[in-house]
Design an enzyme around this catalytic site. Structure first.
Site, PDB file in Angstrom:
ATOM      1  N   GLY A 167      27.138  28.238  13.778  1.00  0.00           N
ATOM      2  CA  GLY A 167      26.651  28.583  12.450  1.00  0.00           C
ATOM      3  C   GLY A 167      25.199  28.155  12.262  1.00  0.00           C
ATOM      4  O   GLY A 167      24.561  27.598  13.160  1.00  0.00           O
ATOM      5  N   SER A 193      31.891  23.520  19.955  1.00  0.00           N
ATOM      6  CA  SER A 193      31.514  24.541  20.937  1.00  0.00           C
ATOM      7  C   SER A 193      29.998  24.533  21.080  1.00  0.00           C
ATOM      8  O   SER A 193      29.282  24.766  20.103  1.00  0.00           O
ATOM      9  CB  SER A 193      31.987  25.921  20.478  1.00  0.00           C
ATOM     10  OG  SER A 193      33.380  25.971  20.384  1.00  0.00           O
TER      11      SER A 193
END
Length: 1078
Positions: free
Chosen positions: A390, A164
């Site tokens: 992240g 993503s």
């Protein structure tokens, strides 16, 4: 799992430690070893309290089936093995039953499985919530929004084939029953730089490859695209194909998903046209050209690509070409136009491509929100799912990594705050004394980045807005001046001497000490990426497009709405989005999923300790465990605690009759556990050290073994006693059955002996009686024979004289009878076939049988004719009746007749009911049509023929115009008196009408037809059926026809004609029409 093995706690059959809070000893090595042990046994989920750690297995596991969904449905969080379904169920039940808004935060680095985790959460919620057509439609739209956003927002990277490249936050809205009503999606920081450039080994966004692989040739032609990837500069060729990924099938999935979500066909077409335009923008190339004034400008090398882009987007080619070559700067009332050199032109092209794709993606999110938003205005419960990038530490970290890591700092901050808040609230709720917990607060790092005066983002915005020469180096100098003394900021140019000897830090970089570790950022590109400038000329050119979607994407290009104010920078926009997100998350009850990638090879069964250790550090998992264990490591409600450990105390085993808390107190006192190791809350028991819990588990395991031995002993005794009683009962039954069997055998033997004696006696008596009866019979037979012989002798003596007188006649009659018998038997074997046309008949054997022979032949022929007729259907009988009628009327009279015998009578040669041409004629005729055919009507003036439609119904004869279908003449069958025709091989015939009738005003009809025999026969039969009178059929080579007041003679002659075999009619004089028949 068998029924006897159903789990009641995650401590049952635990591999390693299911909850890291219980890990002893707690350090980095034991933490990693526990994860690795569970990973090797396909246990990819582990808890830290209520936080779920998810390790990407890089393969399909049978733990997401509908059966698993039902297993975790409405179960306590710690009741079963750690699973993402357990967290999803806990969040959904809290939202439905306790009316608490929820949010599920999914974090981890690229390739760790964040996207798949969000899909699993959504699929679980969709499976356990309500059913119904409307609810199912909402669930389907929410689930199908994922393939669309993945196609446009995901790409293949070196770490993940479906990474993503944007952050996504979805709020799913529910009604009071827990049924989904709709949703709202927010997107964050799409990596739009990927559109124009990808690192080696990575791909552009999926949608580009899906269109080229899965679209049909016609569709590609409409988009002016070719299937060859190498034709497009924006597509990297080294990773164009990905193993295990079917771009063509994914394209079909995306189109289907867009249809389900609610995209109209024209909207889908517009979206793909914009994608095609972005793809073709990369093929525009520029060449330098010098102007008269000495300035350099750029020109487009090949304008064919520009022409196709303009055709796709509806932009004037000259407008877009000028926008790539010139830049207009407006200041107050002045406009200054400057030329763009080649480098600036390429920058403008790439900026347009990035902005076009980025705005298209934002439009897609908005359009999906319009489709999936809740339609009702009732109060809603909300569950948010955050799937965001992240923490990232690469070899070369730029502006994107800086922004991403800033977002993760904020998420870590809210994670610690909410975790501590949740822990403190539980202690207060249970009446446990709260002690302050020491932890690292990363607010100082967040302040370093987002402070409005001295933060890095604020200084970057200030540097972008100030006049004069602005470069990345000037930005770095400013950082060195403002942040030099900050303990989490490092730079070679810093005045702080402690970093001057750090040769690992280049001059064009700065380093930030994040909560997850130190990250070095390359300052190159910070200013340009933060500015994110798109020249106003390009915005205005896009606004002038006739393509409605592109025009809507660039509202600032409208000359009537020119805003000279500088737009917000990328950093400011993202900072505001993060602030809104944090505010939203703080209003909800948080649930965390920490995703970990086990290896960089994207392969199953490989666990890289160093890589996992790195992720554990920057996710702050050990910190999370320490915060959770700072007070009490384990807590459990009294009821399940007593149920689990009650066998350890004689007073609580097997049943405790009082309150559960009192039972737990008795249990812990009996076990002599130190008081400092536990505390009693209002509804839970709190255990401070994991060792205490493991001691309880060991005691329980030992006690279960003792209980199992006791149960086994009692069971064995019961089993042996039951077996003995069963054998004793069986022995009694067997003995009784044997005695019965012995008595039955004895009785059968006596009975058999009695029967044998009886049979011998009966046999002796029967034989004696038989001998007596035989003797009596022989006596009776002898007397009868003697009497018969005597009577015969007497009769012969009496009738001898009569026999001699009649012997000849009797012999003659006997001989004749024998000949007749022989004749009929021979005829039986010589009978001819049953065909009526078979004329064979056996020869007559004797002259005296001549009349009999002929009569038999006649009777047999009549019989087989009847058998043949009985085979006919009613339709066939009607056809043969018509053929028979035609034979009686025309056989040996009309030369045309023999040719008509083999032709079936069809009647309806024109399909009036099926042909729309004759609709008017069909509507005018209400009766059943017996015959419909095109005939030629002979004109009396010149003998020429005119085509007419001849219709015969049950009551009328009609003539209609062939072209228009208008009825010209209608004659009742009662007014037809006679039909005249020649004896020759022609189709002419005259229909004579009754004098004085209404139809006879224009005289008789002289017609010509190819089916004369059929028409005359049907006319004859129909007239006979309706009027009960036979129609006169006149066959003559010369007859009179009445034309109005005159009578004309029609004469047929033989002659060879120029027209071949077609008869012709000529007018000789006023009283004669001559027909020449070949």
């Amino acid at each position: 799992m068998a029924k006897m093995e159903v789990k009641t706690s995650l401590l049952d059959d635990m591999i390693g430690v299911g909850d890291m809070v219980l890990l002893e000893p707690l350090n980095e090595d034991s933490f990693i070893n526990n994860l690795k042990k569970r990973f090797d046994h396909n246990e990819v989920y582990t808890y830290i309290g209520s936080v779920v750690i998810s390790i990407n297995p890089y393969r399909s596991l049978p733990i997401y089936t509908p059966e698993k969904v039902e297993e975790y449905r409405n179960r306590n969080f710690y009741e079963l093995s750690p699973h993402i379904f357990a967290l999803s169920d806990e969040a959904y039940r809290s939202l439905r039953d306790q009316d608490k808004d929820q949010c599920i935060l999914i974090t981890g680095e690229s390739g760790a499985g964040k996207t798949e985790a969000s899909k699993l959460v959504m699929s679980y919620v969709a499976a356990v919530c309500g059913k119904g057509a409307e609810v199912n439609q909402v669930k389907e739209q929410l689930l199908q929004s994922n393939p669309v956003l993945e196609a446009f927002g995901n790409a293949k990277t070196v770490r993940n084939d479906n990474s993503s490249r944007f952050g996504k936050y979805m709020d799913i809205e529910f009604d009071f029953k827990g049924d989904p009503l709709g949703g709202v999606i927010s997107n964050y920081l799409l990596e739009k730089s990927r559109v124009v450039k990808q690192p080696r080994g990575e791909r552009n966004f999926h949608i580009f490859y899906q269109i080229l692989s899965g679209a049909s040739e016609d569709f590609l032609c409409k988009l002016k695209l070719e299937r060859d990837f190498s034709r497009y500069n924006y597509l990297g060729l080294d990773s164009a194909k990905v193993n295990g990924v079917d771009d063509a099938a994914n394209f079909r999935t995306v189109r289907n998903a867009m249809q389900i979500v609610g995209f109209m066909d024209h909207e889908t077409q517009s979206v793909f046209e914009v994608v095609a335009a972005v793809l073709k923008l990369g093929n525009i190339e520029f060449k330098p050209e010098s102007r008269v004034n000495g300035l350099d400008e750029s020109k487009i090398k090949d304008k064919n690509e520009l022409k196709e882009i303009c055709e796709l987007t509806g932009i004037d080619q000259s407008v877009l070409e000028r926008a790539f070559s010139f830049r207009t700067v407006e200041a107050k009332q002045e406009k200054v136009s400057t030329t763009l050199n080649v480098a600036q032109a390429y920058y403008a092209r790439d900026a347009l491509a990035k902005n076009l794709y980025s705005r298209l993606f934002s439009w897609l999110v908005t359009r999906i929100n319009e489709s999936i938003k809740a339609q009702t205005k009732v109060r809603k419960k909300v569950m948010g799912v955050l799937d965001i990038y992240g923490f990232e530490i690469f070899e070369d970290n730029s502006f994107e990594q800086f922004i991403i890591n800033y977002c993760n700092e904020k998420l870590q901050q809210i994670f610690i705050e909410l975790t501590l808040k949740e822990e403190q609230e539980e202690y207060i709720r249970e009446g446990i004394e709260w002690t302050h917990i020491e932890y690292f607060n990363n607010a100082i790092i967040c302040d370093l980045i987002e402070n409005n005066q001295t933060g890095i983002l604020a200084m970057l915005d200030e540097e972008c807005l100030r006049p004069g020469t602005v470069t990345d180096d000037t930005f770095l100098e400013k950082l060195n001046q403002i942040c030099a003394t900050h303990q989490h900021f490092e730079s070679r140019m810093s005045k702080c001497s402690r970093f001057l000897n750090d040769t690992s830090l280049p001059h064009s970089c700065f380093r930030i000490q994040h909560y997850a570790g130190k990250v070095m950022y390359q300052v190159e590109g910070f200013v340009d990426k933060n500015n994110d400038l798109l020249y106003r000329d390009l915005s205005q050119a896009m606004w002038k497009a006739s393509h409605s979607l592109i025009k809507a994407l660039f509202p600032e290009g409208n000359p009537a709405k020119i805003n000279l104010k500088r737009p917000l920078t990328a950093g400011s926009q993202f900072k505001a989005s993060v602030a809104t997100l944090m505010k939203n998350l703080q209003t909800k009850n948080p649930n965390y999923i920490r995703c970990i990638k086990p290896n960089d090879k994207k392969a199953a069964h490989i666990f890289n300790d160093a890589l996992v250790c790195h992720q554990i550090r920057y996710l702050g998992l050990l910190e999370n465990v320490r915060v959770r264990r700072a007070g009490y490591a384990f807590r459990q409600a009294y009821e399940p605690c007593l149920e689990r450990y009650k066998m350890l105390c004689k007073q609580t085993w097997p049943h405790w009759r009082g309150p559960a808390r009192a039972g737990v107190e008795v249990l812990f006192n009996e076990l002599e556990i130190p008081e400092e190791e536990f505390s009693f809350g209002r509804s839970k028991i709190f255990i401070r050290n994991p060792r205490t819990l493991f001691k309880l588990e060991d005691l329980r395991k030992q006690r279960l073994e003792d209980l199992a031995t006791l149960i086994e002993k009692i069971y064995r005794g019961w089993k042996c006693r039951t077996r003995f009683l069963l054998m004793k009962k069986s022995q009694i039954v067997i003995a009784s059955w044997y005695r019965r069997y012995a008595q039955q055998k004895k009785y059968q033997k006596i009975k058999s002996s009695a029967i044998i004696v009886q049979s011998y006696i009966r046999g002796w008596k029967a034989r004696k009686l038989l001998r007596e009866l035989k003797h009596q019979k022989r006596c009776n037979e002898a007397a009868t024979i003697i009497a018969a012989y005597w009577h015969g002798t007497q009769v012969r003596r009496e009738y001898r004289k009569f026999f001699r007188a009649n012997a000849g006649r009797k012999i003659y009659e006997f001989t004749l009878q024998r000949l007749m018998q022989k004749y009929f038997l021979e005829m039986k074997n010589k009978m001819p076939s049953l065909s009526p046309i078979d004329k064979n008949w056996p020869a007559r054997p004797y002259l005296f049988l001549d009349s009999t022979h002929k009569e038999l032949k006649r009777i047999f022929h009549l019989w087989r004719c009847k058998k043949y007729r009985d085979q006919f259907t009613d339709q066939q009988k009607l056809i043969y009746e018509e053929k028979l009628e035609a034979s009686e009327l025309f056989k040996d009279k009309k030369a045309l007749y023999p040719a008509s015998v083999g032709q079936p009578f069809q009647g309806a040669y024109l399909e009036i009911s099926k042909n729309p041409k004759y609709k008017k004629l069909k509507d005018a005729v209400d009766e059943k049509i017996i015959i419909a055919e095109v005939v030629n009507k002979i004109n009396r003036a010149n003998g020429k023929a005119t085509s007419r439609i001849f219709l015969l119904t049950k009551n009328n004869v009609l003539l209609a115009d062939q072209k228009s279908g208008n009825i010209k003449s209608e004659v009742p069958l009662g007014d037809v008196t006679k039909v005249s025709m020649s004896s020759q091989n022609d189709g002419f015939f005259a229909v004579h009408l009754k004098e004085g009738s209404e139809a006879a005003g224009k005289g008789d009809f002289l017609l010509s037809s190819d089916h004369l025999i059929e028409m005359a026969t049907k006319l004859y039969r129909t007239t006979l059926s309706q009027t009960k009178q036979k129609l006169n059929i006149e066959i003559s080579d010369e007859f009179l026809v009445q034309f109005r007041q005159d009578k004309v003679c029609v004469k047929f002659i033989q002659g060879s004609q120029k027209n071949g075999n077609i008869p012709t009619c000529k007018r000789k004089n006023n009283r004669l029409l001559e027909v020449a028949v070949p």
